[in-house]
Design a protein around this motif. Structure first.
Motif, mmCIF file in Angstrom:
data_model
loop_
_atom_site.group_PDB
_atom_site.id
_atom_site.type_symbol
_atom_site.label_atom_id
_atom_site.label_comp_id
_atom_site.label_asym_id
_atom_site.label_seq_id
_atom_site.Cartn_x
_atom_site.Cartn_y
_atom_site.Cartn_z
ATOM 1 N N SER A 162 0.855 -1.192 0.000
ATOM 2 C CA SER A 162 0.000 0.000 0.000
ATOM 3 C C SER A 162 0.887 1.238 0.000
ATOM 4 C CB SER A 162 -0.915 0.021 1.226
ATOM 5 O OG SER A 162 -1.742 -1.117 1.283
ATOM 6 N N GLY B 298 -4.712 -0.234 4.982
ATOM 7 C CA GLY B 298 -3.951 0.248 3.843
ATOM 8 C C GLY B 298 -4.824 0.706 2.701
ATOM 9 N N ARG C 3 -9.454 1.315 -0.935
ATOM 10 C CA ARG C 3 -8.829 1.725 0.319
ATOM 11 C C ARG C 3 -9.624 1.237 1.517
ATOM 12 N NH1 ARG C 3 -7.717 8.092 -0.957
ATOM 13 N NH2 ARG C 3 -6.057 7.785 -2.473
#
Length: 451
Positions: free
Chosen positions: A113, A135, A167
């Motif tokens: 991420s 992340g 996300r």
């Protein structure tokens, strides 16, 4: 949703500053975080890290504290000329602890991420405690534990949501189903709110709600109706925009485990939206309330963005009309992404701190009528940031909460304490290039978990 090029977007993000909100160009919102794989440092460039502040600035803290801070962030590479480059590094977590009169750091980075939106301590039923990270780009919920002196991770949930943004945005913990501590998680950009808990051989993921092309920014837990059941509150909105145009939003409530519950709108914000809420008993009447930080209404005037209606902090009790809400404070700013509640003077009464984008830090105290305007005083004018992460915690154990703030505009992690007449400020960490980092969240962590 904005279609700006990654380079332009990143530079726009990094240009955020804390001048008067009425004269600021339109500030970017969270969907402008650069996407794609974490970039490798170019020759002569590397992601910057926080450095301990000079010893002279550390006198306010006790020599050692049993609890430290988790500082969740995204980082950008810095070139040899000290210019911030439009290249995100891997997601980064700094674990700050106090020992032997010094602030110490441990660091977790995750190339899966390019941002950690939040990190917090979690102990699953029958398992060992660890640090959970949320992340983004890609969307991973992981738990990290130390093994042989190094942090190693286990993935609790990973998903590509199929939209432009993937996300994990926020989470809270409660025993929703009588099966032990469970996570309630909010996501971008398909508007998912889910719970995650352990099950034999893996993790049980249950969807509470989802909506296409929707961002859910925050999760809060509480019990407004006083029935003893933990409710999940979330802040869905239209995808983030940069041009100041209308972005509608609301606050939804879910009751995990309640058959047929599809969510209830408890705050209808119309042509405005909120990314930050707080649920809890602030006024001390024994009942939870919902507080919503409604972001400003912005219009273009002579080619410049101008705040028409400033940030409002609205208060909702059980049964409040979703289109109502008592305005307890206004902040002359365009964004407010953090509300935190605690007791700064140890008198048993709670205060709220609001941390908007550019107008500083504000202390809010309720009066005899908690639905009327609260007493508002400024803690520090020279504190700001895109998120402006803040949290009230009693890390030193003296019975009074300290205020911890990531002032990204100044490139500092700070500690404020109320001395009975004014605020004392201590710089915990500082960095040479302030805008090389976005701090997204602060949370407590037992120091022993890091050793």
């Amino acid at each position: 949703m904005t279609r700006l090029l990654i380079a332009t977007t990143a530079l726009c993000l990094l240009a955020c500053n804390g001048k008067d909100a009425n004269t600021q160009p339109t500030q970017p919102t969270e969907n402008t975080q650069p996407s794609g794989e974490a970039a490798k440092p170019a020759d002569g460039a590397k992601p910057t890290e926080g450095a301990p502040a000079p010893a002279a600035e550390m006198a306010a803290s006790p020599p050692s504290m049993k609890t430290g801070l988790l500082v969740a962030m995204s980082q950008f590479e810095v070139g040899p000329d000290k210019k911030v480059l439009p290249k995100p590094g891997p997601a980064k977590l700094i674990i700050v602890t106090r020992e032997g009169g010094k602030w110490k750091q441990d660091v977790i980075e995750d190339p899966d991420s390019n941002v950690f939106h939040k990190a917090f301590v979690y102990t699953p039923k029958g398992g060992k405690p660890g640090i959970v990270t949320l992340g983004g780009m890609g969307a991973h919920v992981k738990i990290w534990r130390k093994k042989d002196g190094k942090f190693v991770s286990e993935t609790l949930w990973h998903k590509d949501f199929g939209g432009k943004w993937s996300r994990m945005r926020d989470a809270e913990i409660a025993d929703f189903y009588g099966t032990g501590p469970t996570l309630a998680v909010a996501t971008h950009d398909q508007g998912a709110v889910v719970t995650i808990g352990p099950k034999e051989g893996g993790w049980d993921v249950r969807e509470l709600g989802a909506k296409k092309d929707t961002f859910v920014h925050e999760i809060e837990l509480g019990d407004l109706d006083g029935d003893g059941k933990t409710e999940v509150y979330s802040t869905p909105s239209d995808p983030n925009k940069l041009d100041g145009s209308v972005q509608t939003g609301r606050v939804d409530r879910y009751v995990p485990g309640l058959k047929g519950d599809k969510g209830t709108v408890v705050a209808d914000l119309g042509n405005r939206h909120a990314k930050e809420i707080y649920v809890g008993d602030v006024d001390g009447d024994g009942k939870d309330e919902l507080y919503v930080a409604v972001e400003a209404h912005v219009e273009k005037v002579d080619g410049k963005s101008k705040v028409i209606d400033p940030v409002e902090i609205r208060r909702y009790e059980a049964g409040t009309d979703p289109k109502g809400g008592a305005v307890i404070a206004q902040l002359q700013d365009r964004l407010c992404r953090f509300l935190t509640v605690g007791d700064i003077d140890g008198d048993g009464k709670k205060e709220m701190v609001a941390a908007p984008f550019g107008s500083g830090l504000w202390l809010l105290r309720p009066g005899s009528d908690p639905n009327a305007s609260w007493v508002k005083t400024r803690i520090d004018k020279k504190s700001g940031g895109f998120e402006h992460a803040a949290i009230l915690l009693d890390l030193d154990g003296d019975g009074k909460d300290e205020l911890y703030v990531a002032s990204d505009t100044q490139g500092e992690l700070r500690r404020y304490t109320w001395n009975g007449a004014s605020w004392d400020k201590e710089v915990i960490l500082s960095r040479e290039v302030p805008r090389s980092v976005f701090t997204w969240n602060l949370m407590p962590v037992p120091a022993e978990l890091v050793k």
